[in-house]
Design a protein around this motif. Sequence first.
Motif, PDB file in Angstrom:
ATOM      1  N   ARG A 158       0.876  -1.178   0.000  1.00 26.20           N
ATOM      2  CA  ARG A 158       0.000   0.000   0.000  1.00 26.20           C
ATOM      3  C   ARG A 158       0.916   1.231   0.000  1.00 26.20           C
ATOM      4  NH1 ARG A 158      -5.514   0.563   2.769  1.00 26.20           N
ATOM      5  NH2 ARG A 158      -5.044  -1.365   3.848  1.00 26.20           N
ATOM      6  N   ILE A 160       2.933   4.782  -0.306  1.00 23.25           N
ATOM      7  CA  ILE A 160       2.597   6.109   0.189  1.00 23.25           C
ATOM      8  C   ILE A 160       3.604   7.119  -0.345  1.00 23.25           C
ATOM      9  CG2 ILE A 160       3.960   5.744   2.295  1.00 23.25           C
ATOM     10  CD1 ILE A 160       1.896   7.378   3.833  1.00 23.25           C
ATOM     11  N   ALA A 185      -0.508   4.787   5.804  1.00 20.70           N
ATOM     12  CA  ALA A 185      -0.352   4.054   4.545  1.00 20.70           C
ATOM     13  C   ALA A 185      -0.964   4.854   3.403  1.00 20.70           C
ATOM     14  CB  ALA A 185      -1.035   2.690   4.641  1.00 20.70           C
ATOM     15  N   PRO A 187      -3.409   5.150  -0.102  1.00 25.08           N
ATOM     16  CA  PRO A 187      -4.849   4.875  -0.188  1.00 25.08           C
ATOM     17  C   PRO A 187      -5.232   3.568  -0.862  1.00 25.08           C
ATOM     18  CG  PRO A 187      -4.222   6.460  -1.860  1.00 25.08           C
ATOM     19  CD  PRO A 187      -2.992   6.225  -1.028  1.00 25.08           C
ATOM     20  N   THR A 226       0.790  -4.152   4.342  1.00 30.52           N
ATOM     21  CA  THR A 226      -0.255  -3.165   4.058  1.00 30.52           C
ATOM     22  C   THR A 226      -0.871  -2.613   5.329  1.00 30.52           C
ATOM     23  OG1 THR A 226      -1.910  -4.918   3.869  1.00 30.52           O
ATOM     24  CG2 THR A 226      -0.830  -4.210   1.837  1.00 30.52           C
ATOM     25  N   THR A 233      -5.003   6.270   6.368  1.00 31.55           N
ATOM     26  CA  THR A 233      -4.526   6.373   4.988  1.00 31.55           C
ATOM     27  C   THR A 233      -4.418   7.824   4.547  1.00 31.55           C
ATOM     28  OG1 THR A 233      -6.787   6.130   4.135  1.00 31.55           O
ATOM     29  CG2 THR A 233      -5.435   4.125   4.311  1.00 31.55           C
ATOM     30  N   THR A 234      -3.509   8.060   3.614  1.00 28.72           N
ATOM     31  CA  THR A 234      -3.309   9.375   3.025  1.00 28.72           C
ATOM     32  C   THR A 234      -3.972   9.414   1.650  1.00 28.72           C
ATOM     33  OG1 THR A 234      -1.169   8.617   2.196  1.00 28.72           O
ATOM     34  CG2 THR A 234      -1.186   9.773   4.295  1.00 28.72           C
TER      35      THR A 234
END
Length: 245
Positions: A158, A160, A185, A187, A226, A233-234
């Motif tokens: 995942r 970033i 993490a 998106p 992940t 999440t970003t």
Amino acid sequence: MKIVVVGGTGLIGSQVVALLRANGHEALPAAPSTGVNALTGEGLPEALKDADVVVDVSNSPSFEDGPALDFFTRSAQHLFAAEHEAGVRHHVVLSIVGVDQVPDYGYYVAKVAQERAVRGSGMPYSIVRATQFHEFIAPVMDLATEGTRVRLPSLPLRPIASADVAAAVAQAAQGAPANAVREIAGPEIHGLDRLGEITLTARPDGRTVVTDEHASLFAGVPDVLTGPEDIETTATRYEDWLRTG
């Protein structure tokens, strides 16, 4: 505040320094090129004088088991000795999501040892764990290239953006010590082989991806990178980053 960023000239560190300075802090990049070497202790007492916070985003120059373990443990010893002497009030360190669930990968074992040193230092701390950076995909592909074929496993990642990681680290440095771990993490989840395909679609260079579960730095790594389903999440998607980067 005076905030010393160890590894402050690197990919994450330089962005952290810029963010902190933009917010009015005295941010000092500490690296061998600036006369500060955490591995040997050179320059640390002078750099940490009157510092409120130390951010450690330094990285081992080697991914091999022994050198990585030596780098992170020796650097931690020198940092904490200098921090206690200087009266530093907060230590922030960047680590990796899933790092404590990959016991057979020496680099991750070394990062776990670094985290353990942080917790046992007696220093108020914050640990920020991030997933693999967008910027890390291309070097992994290069290492896995044989001729025109890029051999990559289907391990889910995942990824970033480093800018998002730097923002989280800078936020931690400006806040109170959490004495805990914050995990972040990107998106979306993709297999590493799919990330290779996405890369070559956006930036074709004549190579093609071949799925090979025994290839690359991530061969044999368990599906733990992940993070949990509810991980923070970003916003920056890998495909969008490729188009704008």
